[in-house]
Design an enzyme around this catalytic site. Structure first.
Site, short mmCIF file in Angstrom:
data_model
loop_
_atom_site.label_atom_id
_atom_site.label_comp_id
_atom_site.label_asym_id
_atom_site.label_seq_id
_atom_site.Cartn_x
_atom_site.Cartn_y
_atom_site.Cartn_z
N VAL A 21 -6.78 -6.39 0.16
CA VAL A 21 -6.22 -5.79 -1.04
C VAL A 21 -5.68 -6.89 -1.95
O VAL A 21 -4.87 -7.72 -1.52
CB VAL A 21 -5.10 -4.79 -0.68
CG1 VAL A 21 -4.50 -4.20 -1.95
CG2 VAL A 21 -5.65 -3.69 0.20
N GLU A 53 15.46 -2.13 4.46
CA GLU A 53 16.42 -1.47 3.58
C GLU A 53 16.15 -1.78 2.11
O GLU A 53 16.13 -0.89 1.26
CB GLU A 53 17.84 -1.91 3.95
CG GLU A 53 18.93 -1.33 3.06
CD GLU A 53 20.30 -1.90 3.38
OE1 GLU A 53 21.29 -1.25 3.06
OE2 GLU A 53 20.34 -3.01 3.95
N THR A 78 -9.76 -21.93 3.93
CA THR A 78 -10.07 -22.24 5.33
C THR A 78 -11.48 -22.78 5.52
O THR A 78 -11.69 -23.71 6.29
CB THR A 78 -9.88 -20.99 6.20
OG1 THR A 78 -10.63 -19.92 5.64
CG2 THR A 78 -8.42 -20.59 6.27
N ILE A 133 0.83 -1.21 0.00
CA ILE A 133 0.00 0.00 0.00
C ILE A 133 0.87 1.26 0.00
O ILE A 133 0.63 2.19 -0.76
CB ILE A 133 -0.94 0.01 1.22
CG1 ILE A 133 -1.89 -1.18 1.18
CG2 ILE A 133 -1.73 1.31 1.28
CD1 ILE A 133 -2.82 -1.19 0.00
N SER A 167 -5.99 2.04 7.96
CA SER A 167 -6.55 1.06 8.88
C SER A 167 -7.16 -0.11 8.10
O SER A 167 -6.88 -0.27 6.91
CB SER A 167 -7.59 1.72 9.79
OG SER A 167 -7.96 0.84 10.85
N LYS A 204 -10.68 -5.17 9.73
CA LYS A 204 -10.53 -6.08 10.87
C LYS A 204 -10.55 -5.34 12.21
O LYS A 204 -10.55 -5.96 13.28
CB LYS A 204 -9.26 -6.90 10.72
CG LYS A 204 -9.32 -7.83 9.51
CD LYS A 204 -7.99 -8.45 9.20
CE LYS A 204 -8.11 -9.35 7.96
NZ LYS A 204 -8.51 -8.61 6.74
N GLY A 242 -3.57 -8.96 -4.22
CA GLY A 242 -2.17 -9.04 -4.61
C GLY A 242 -1.17 -8.43 -3.66
O GLY A 242 0.02 -8.41 -3.94
#
Length: 610
Positions: A443, A311, A467, A288, A402, A405, A445
């Protein structure tokens, strides 16, 4: 050398056509008009020849790629010929006080026919030559008989591409049975399975750049009923700007099926807050954060400060930004950990940005269940450090990234993000800085998301692990999420939690099935296994709980949540009881309020119930 030979050939050919046309015109009409005169013919020929080459140069008839000739080139020929005939008319009148209209009309017609024929014959030859090799090419259906489809077919017919266009399909009833570049519109998108079978189609190209996501999904559902491979043409703007050619087709991606229509940004309000300003992004090397940097760079800030702990990731986004916008924007890479309070105060006071986008966070739900102290330190204390440093440095706007969740959280990650929201809401009341949060779903990918995992499992031959068969999630693309964050910063008045209208939730098992199909396999070949819910996972995600819903949109597809706030004294007392760090030595302190992960989660859940 080849260019000079081509120019010489075309000039010589046109000269022969010009002289032939005017001589034939005189020859045809002389017996009936007795207009033959050597001086008349000579002067008219010289005038027509000179004027033709003059206007041919103006309309660049010797510089066009005639293998791609179309109506535009025909118009250029007509203009050059018409003006050259007009110039010859003026010369005749000046030299002989007479104009031989009939001769010039015959000459004009022959001129158009022969000049145009000489050019277009080359295109016809190439088209015929290419079509002789149709047995080696893939039989292709084009979805969309509009401008996009026309561009694709024209490109395929004029280049030695691997695809042979066989037919169009289009939902416009007025186009049924029409031909475009010799290719017939045979039916609508509902007829795709039948037409693929009937015409033995190998490939389907979706060539409607203006399609909305739901329409792409509908078309793909029809394509999925066949064995043909579905591909999609690039965006028209990428073709026009030269980034891609029309024939740069790509496979249909899951983002095309699950992503939503792009958010239209309020360019003026965003530019007012970013253009010419200093912008700082934490977590700038993440999925993001890096996309926020890309989107921000479009608005030409004066300085872009890239803050991150990794880094390598900061190096990559730094190089990318320098290559794309380094000549316009001052790019500053900063290696810093948001958990290091002293370092964050130093960074914010050094660069004193106008806007801060705080995307640094731990976001992986199961991992944070096993490492709750790290979630607390990074998501709560990291946010608090950065936000308080921003307030002290006089930052005008601070935007927290944010998550859905944070609504009724059942896991450590969600609980820490909800507390982070509380922190910025409280600081908005205590400082001059405008603080706001942006909450969105999963999101597509991004690092650690389900799609890269599914792709790896498919590449390994399966099975794909889901799941639970009923598990659903909201999805958006990385650029969409980043645009929402940027737009929200322009809308912010202070203390809001912005929420994207995410549309309908998607079943994870349907996502898995689409990815399997898009990868060229069947569900039987790869397989899907249900592994059961992982620690901290919800069956269904929420963007706002029922007490937070604010039905009116403040911007297309953007809501403001009515999330409750906690009294500052209670909030700070709670946070002070959580694990913290020595601001100088960066050493983790022991949890004072609990000795186990379960106790910590319980305390956090009690805090977010205020």
């Amino acid at each position: 050398m080849a260019y000079q030979k081509r120019m010489s050939f075309l000039i010589g050919l046109d000269s022969a056509i010009v002289l032939f046309s005017i001589y034939i015109g005189y020859f045809i009409l002389h017996p009936y008009m007795n207009i033959y005169s050597p001086s008349t013919l000579l002067i008219s020929s010289i005038a027509l020849l000179a004027s033709h080459h003059f206007f041919a140069a103006i309309y660049r008839l010797y510089h066009k790629a005639w293998e791609y000739a179309s109506v535009r080139e025909l118009i250029a020929i007509a203009k050059a010929v018409t003006f050259s005939i007009s110039a010859t008319t003026i010369v005749q009148f000046a030299a002989f006080q007479d104009v031989y209209i009939r001769v010039l009309l015959v000459t004009w017609m022959l001129h158009i026919l022969l000049i145009g024929g000489s050019r277009f014959s080359w295109r016809v030859y190439r088209d015929r030559y290419i079509r002789k090799h149709h047995d080696e090419r893939k039989r292709t259906m084009i979805v969309g008989a509009g401008s996009g489809g026309s561009m694709v077919v024209r490109q395929l017919l004029t280049n030695e591409a691997e695809f042979e266009p066989i037919l169009f399909v289009d939902d416009d009833p007025n186009k049924l049975r029409l031909q475009i570049h010799g290719i017939t519109v045979e039916g609508t998108t509902r007829n795709i399975p039948l037409l693929v079978k009937e015409h033995e189609i190998d490939n389907i190209i979706i060539a409607i750049p203006s399609l909305k996501r739901q329409q792409i999904n509908h078309i793909y559902e029809q394509c999925a009923k066949t064995d043909a491979k579905a591909q999609i043409m690039p965006l028209i703007e990428d073709v026009i700007t030269g980034k891609l050619s029309v024939s740069s087709l790509r496979d249909v991606a899951v983002e095309d099926l699950l992503g939503r229509d792009p958010i239209e940004l309020d360019i003026e309000s965003i530019a007012e807050n970013i253009t010419g300003k200093t912008v700082l992004v934490t977590g700038a090397g993440g999925s993001i954060g890096s996309e926020i940097c890309r989107q921000i760079s479009i608005f030409k800030p004066n300085k872009l400060v890239l803050v991150g702990h990794g880094e390598n990731s900061i190096y990559q986004i730094d190089m990318e930004m320098r290559n794309s916008h380094g000549h316009l924007i001052e790019i500053v890479p900063v290696i810093a950990d948001v958990q290091d309070r002293e370092r964050m105060f130093d960074v914010l006071n050094t660069y004193r940005p106008d806007v801060v986008y705080h995307a640094a966070a731990h976001k992986h739900v199961p991992l944070m269940e096993y490492n709750p102290k790290e979630a607390v330190k990074n998501n709560i204390f990291g946010t608090k450090n950065t936000a308080e440093a921003a307030a002290e440095a006089g930052v005008k706007r601070f935007v927290l990234v944010s998550t859905d969740k944070a609504v009724n959280p059942t896991n450590v990650m969600g609980a820490t993000k909800r507390v982070a929201e509380m922190v910025i809401q409280q600081l908005d009341r205590e400082s001059e800085t405008t603080f706001t949060a942006v909450r969105f779903g999963n999101v597509l990918g991004s690092r650690g998301s389900v799609i890269p995992l599914f792709k790896k499992q498919i590449e390994a031959g399966g099975p794909v692990t889901v799941t639970h068969e009923d598990m659903t999630r909201y999805f958006m693309t990385i650029p969409e999420a980043s645009r929402l964050v940027i737009q929200s910063s322009a809308l912010a008045r202070g203390g809001e939690i912005f929420v994207l209208d995410m549309g309908e939730p998607v079943k994870i098992v349907d996502l898995a099935r689409n990815l399997i199909k898009l990868s060229g396999y069947t569900e039987d070949e790869i397989g899907i296994e249900f592994s059961g819910l992982r620690p901290g996972e919800k069956m269904f995600e929420e963007l706002l709980n029922e007490n937070e819903v604010h039905p009116k949109q403040v911007f297309p597809k953007i809501h403001i949540g009515k999330a409750g706030v906690v009294e500052g004294e209670v909030l700070w007392r709670f946070i002070s009881s959580l694990p913290s760090k020595d601001t100088t030595l960066l050493k983790e302190q022991l949890i004072e309020v609990a000795n186990t992960k379960e106790d910590l989660k319980m305390v956090m859940k009690e805090a977010i119930s205020f």
